[in-house]
Design an enzyme around this catalytic site. Structure first.
Site, PDB file in Angstrom:
ATOM      1  N   LYS A 176       0.834  -1.202   0.000  1.00 55.18           N
ATOM      2  CA  LYS A 176       0.000   0.000   0.000  1.00 55.18           C
ATOM      3  C   LYS A 176       0.874   1.258   0.000  1.00 55.18           C
ATOM      4  CE  LYS A 176      -3.530   2.752   0.239  1.00 55.18           C
ATOM      5  NZ  LYS A 176      -4.552   2.754   1.293  1.00 55.18           N
ATOM      6  N   LYS A 244      -0.920  11.344   5.686  1.00 57.48           N
ATOM      7  CA  LYS A 244      -0.577  10.302   6.662  1.00 57.48           C
ATOM      8  C   LYS A 244       0.087   9.115   5.976  1.00 57.48           C
ATOM      9  CE  LYS A 244      -3.361   7.188   7.502  1.00 57.48           C
ATOM     10  NZ  LYS A 244      -3.614   5.765   7.099  1.00 57.48           N
TER      11      LYS A 244
END
Length: 303
Positions: A176, A244
């Site tokens: 990811k 983030k």
């Protein structure tokens, strides 16, 4: 016998995912820190688990979709803010599937703690944005035991168009991070190109059409650029989440000794978005930071 699915974290991604499981015939027991999404799930046909522990007690498998590493640690293992964590209700032999995007090292650590209790954890972060969550076309990147993945594959195939086993615990999160590195590169590159085109006086719609069909063609040009040039940054994926995720990627790059010059730049641009109150805009809104640097917007007339 149909498994009961627990779902903790009913946000912009989690709620439509839980609804898709209900549509597929799975009983779903949910919990969210703020009550409104849980109420919406109940209205849709799900049940309210009351707490992470309550969800675990009522479920055969538990799915998570939470904002960041500390949130997953708190919900799964508990802390001063969460007195009824998942571990208080989970039974030996169960599986936890974490769709959050968190640090690979944190994913490994939590998986190890659950393994000591006889519970399997799969890190299974997702890509595809809100539209992918709604349509059930997410890309799901899975780290952990492959047999455990095979046992839950039917659930994941309700949620995603592609489900890929990427390696041991933490490998899904590493994958990811790679995804977000490329997504951010697209968003920043398309933003720079559109602001440049605007400054040069080109027809922005023609530019998007022309370059989408060539070597520059990418997801961002196809799915976000038409909105970007109209100043439409309604969120499909919050910029603050992109920030983030890039922080996770750059921290991991530091830990593994991998150079990330482009990702560091993208990280700073998304930091600027958050610092300028744009964190809840779509991640394509990074274009606004480039516009601020240029001192002019790149726009066409409203549709």
């Amino acid at each position: 016998m149909t498994r009961t699915v627990g779902f903790v974290g009913l946000g912009i991604m989690g709620l439509p995912m839980a609804k898709n499981l209900l549509d597929a015939g799975y009983p779903v027991v949910g919990h969210n820190r703020s009550p409104e999404p849980t109420e919406e799930l109940v209205e849709y046909g799900g049940e309210d688990g009351g707490s992470p522990a309550g969800v675990a007690e009522a479920s055969d498998v538990v799915l998570l979709c939470l904002p960041d590493s500390p949130d997953v640690e708190r919900v799964v293992l508990g802390d001063a803010e969460e007195s009824e964590p998942l571990v208080d209700g989970i039974e030996e032999g169960m599986t936890v599937v974490d769709h959050s995007t968190i640090s690979p090292t944190v994913a490994e650590s939590i998986a190890g703690e659950l393994a000591d209790r006889g519970v399997t954890m799969l890190d299974a972060p997702i890509s595809g944005g809100e539209s992918g969550a709604i349509e059930g076309t997410l890309s799901i990147m899975v780290g952990g035991d492959e047999d455990a993945l095979d046992a839950q594959r039917d659930l994941l195939e309700v949620l995603g168009e592609t489900v890929t086993h990427c390696g041991p615990s933490g490998a899904g999160q590493t994958t990811k991070a790679c995804n977000q590195i490329v997504v951010a590169a697209q968003m920043v590159g398309v933003s720079e190109a559109l602001v440049f085109a605007g400054q040069a006086g080109a027809d922005l719609e023609a530019v998007v059409d022309a370059i989408s069909g060539g070597a520059a063609g990418c997801w961002t040009l196809d799915n976000r650029a038409p909105d970007m040039i109209h100043g439409d940054f309604d969120p499909g994926f919050f910029a603050e989440y992109q920030y983030k995720d890039l922080r996770i990627a750059t921290d991991a790059g530091e830990a593994f000794g991998s150079p990330m010059p482009q990702t560091e730049l993208a990280h700073e641009l998304y930091k600027s978005m958050v610092g300028n109150g744009m964190g809840r805009d779509d991640n394509s809104g990074v274009m606004q930071v480039i516009e601020m640097l240029a001192g002019a917007e790149a726009r066409v007339e409203d549709r």
